[in-house]
Motif scaffolding. Structure first.
Motif, mmCIF file in Angstrom:
data_model
loop_
_atom_site.group_PDB
_atom_site.id
_atom_site.type_symbol
_atom_site.label_atom_id
_atom_site.label_comp_id
_atom_site.label_asym_id
_atom_site.label_seq_id
_atom_site.Cartn_x
_atom_site.Cartn_y
_atom_site.Cartn_z
ATOM 1 N N TRP A 41 0.833 -1.194 0.000
ATOM 2 C CA TRP A 41 0.000 0.000 0.000
ATOM 3 C C TRP A 41 0.875 1.254 0.000
ATOM 4 O O TRP A 41 2.032 1.226 0.423
ATOM 5 C CB TRP A 41 -0.970 0.047 1.186
ATOM 6 N N VAL A 42 0.314 2.348 -0.516
ATOM 7 C CA VAL A 42 0.950 3.664 -0.522
ATOM 8 C C VAL A 42 -0.065 4.657 0.028
ATOM 9 O O VAL A 42 -1.209 4.699 -0.425
ATOM 10 C CB VAL A 42 1.385 4.092 -1.936
ATOM 11 N N SER A 70 4.248 11.119 2.616
ATOM 12 C CA SER A 70 3.908 9.926 1.845
ATOM 13 C C SER A 70 4.748 8.758 2.339
ATOM 14 O O SER A 70 5.934 8.921 2.639
ATOM 15 C CB SER A 70 4.147 10.145 0.347
ATOM 16 N N ASP A 71 4.132 7.588 2.397
ATOM 17 C CA ASP A 71 4.835 6.409 2.886
ATOM 18 C C ASP A 71 4.246 5.170 2.228
ATOM 19 O O ASP A 71 3.114 5.194 1.720
ATOM 20 C CB ASP A 71 4.708 6.316 4.407
ATOM 21 N N SER A 72 5.016 4.079 2.240
ATOM 22 C CA SER A 72 4.590 2.815 1.650
ATOM 23 C C SER A 72 4.881 1.678 2.618
ATOM 24 O O SER A 72 5.782 1.784 3.461
ATOM 25 C CB SER A 72 5.321 2.558 0.326
ATOM 26 N N LYS A 73 4.133 0.601 2.481
ATOM 27 C CA LYS A 73 4.391 -0.582 3.296
ATOM 28 C C LYS A 73 5.746 -1.177 2.937
ATOM 29 O O LYS A 73 6.553 -1.500 3.810
ATOM 30 C CB LYS A 73 3.279 -1.601 3.081
ATOM 31 N N PRO A 106 7.096 5.815 -2.243
ATOM 32 C CA PRO A 106 7.894 6.676 -1.360
ATOM 33 C C PRO A 106 7.980 6.094 0.039
ATOM 34 O O PRO A 106 7.014 5.508 0.539
ATOM 35 C CB PRO A 106 7.125 8.002 -1.372
ATOM 36 N N ILE A 107 9.135 6.248 0.670
ATOM 37 C CA ILE A 107 9.332 5.803 2.044
ATOM 38 C C ILE A 107 9.685 7.016 2.902
ATOM 39 O O ILE A 107 10.708 7.664 2.688
ATOM 40 C CB ILE A 107 10.455 4.754 2.137
ATOM 41 N N ASN A 108 8.805 7.347 3.846
ATOM 42 C CA ASN A 108 9.013 8.471 4.768
ATOM 43 C C ASN A 108 9.358 9.774 4.019
ATOM 44 O O ASN A 108 10.286 10.488 4.377
ATOM 45 C CB ASN A 108 10.130 8.150 5.763
ATOM 46 N N GLN A 109 8.587 10.076 2.989
ATOM 47 C CA GLN A 109 8.805 11.321 2.236
ATOM 48 C C GLN A 109 8.028 12.462 2.903
ATOM 49 O O GLN A 109 6.804 12.395 3.044
ATOM 50 C CB GLN A 109 8.364 11.164 0.793
ATOM 51 N N ILE A 140 13.577 12.294 2.169
ATOM 52 C CA ILE A 140 13.010 11.009 1.805
ATOM 53 C C ILE A 140 14.048 9.931 2.089
ATOM 54 O O ILE A 140 15.253 10.190 2.029
ATOM 55 C CB ILE A 140 12.592 10.987 0.316
ATOM 56 N N ASP A 141 13.594 8.732 2.428
ATOM 57 C CA ASP A 141 14.487 7.574 2.490
ATOM 58 C C ASP A 141 14.667 7.076 1.057
ATOM 59 O O ASP A 141 13.867 6.288 0.543
ATOM 60 C CB ASP A 141 13.886 6.482 3.373
ATOM 61 N N ASN A 142 15.707 7.594 0.394
ATOM 62 C CA ASN A 142 15.911 7.370 -1.032
ATOM 63 C C ASN A 142 16.515 5.988 -1.281
ATOM 64 O O ASN A 142 17.567 5.660 -0.733
ATOM 65 C CB ASN A 142 16.841 8.456 -1.585
#
Length: 238
Positions: A41-42, A70-73, A106-109, A140-142
């Motif tokens: 999920w996002v 914004s974040d994703s599982k 995106p992760i922790n954007q 962001i966690d790039n």
């Protein structure tokens, strides 16, 4: 390589609450979550507001603030195939080209920006509006695909430099990189996003408006230029 290379069918839930008209302020808060077929999920939470600063007959100026999280599982990022780099010319901890596939995760954007909008009413039927969103703090966690395999083999007559016997730590020459030696690493990175839009509205009749716009966007991943031309027709007057 495009970020989205295959069709996807997410189920998206969205809710928003806002104020689009008002003399004191306007703004909106939005939450969206998309569920994907691969059990991922996002989700995004965004909010913005604008406060009028100048309200004259021909010019309107508003300033405000915007926020986005914004974040994703799970991240969906992988190395581009085929891998052209080879062990013989790829150093330890080299970043291998990669892309989001099959969709952006995106992760922790987090982005924070200053909003500004100015509108010029040249005539009752013709106006120009300029809107800008300048990022003041964004991170962001790039994701990066990094090679952690054996170092390149030394040339003829060269030592491996490890001092632990011949051949120790030497890579397999010019054989292709093994995918087992490539790891996904998330690196906390700051960036400076920018979004600018110029729009012209020309009311050519009581029920039709011609609109043209130019949108420039700059993010950590890409820079884009977008031109639009459209005609809005109302079936009845409100």
């Amino acid at each position: 390589m495009p970020s989205i290379a295959q069709p996807i069918s997410p189920v998206t839930f969205r809710s928003s609450l806002g104020r689009e008209t008002g003399k004191n302020w306007i703004g909106k808060a939005l939450y969206q979550k998309s569920l994907f077929e691969d059990d991922n999920w996002v989700q995004t939470f965004a909010a913005w507001f604008l406060i009028p600063i100048v309200q004259a007959n021909a010019i309107h100026l508003s300033l405000g603030y915007s926020f986005n999280f914004s974040d994703s599982k799970e991240v969906r990022f992988s190395e581009n195939l085929p891998i052209k780099n080879q062990v013989g010319n790829t150093g330890f901890e080299t970043v291998i080209p990669g892309s989001y596939t099959p969709y952006f995760t995106p992760i922790n954007q987090v982005t924070n920006g200053f909003l500004g909008k100015v509108k010029f009413d040249f005539t009752p039927k013709f106006n120009l509006s300029l809107t800008g969103n300048v990022g003041v703090y964004a991170r962001i966690d790039n994701p990066n695909m990094i090679y952690f395999g054996a170092p390149p083999s030394p040339g003829p007559g060269q030592s491996s430099g490890l001092g632990q016997g011949p051949g120790l730590g030497q890579g397999p020459g010019n054989q292709p990189i093994s995918q087992e030696d490539i790891y996904l690493i998330l690196i906390d990175q700051e960036f400076s996003p920018l979004d600018f839009k110029a729009s012209i509205d020309w009311k050519i009749s009581p029920k039709s408006t011609l609109n043209s716009s130019y949108n420039y966007q700059e993010t950590i991943f890409f820079t884009s230029h977008l031109l639009n031309l459209g005609l809005k027709i109302s079936l009845w007057n409100e």
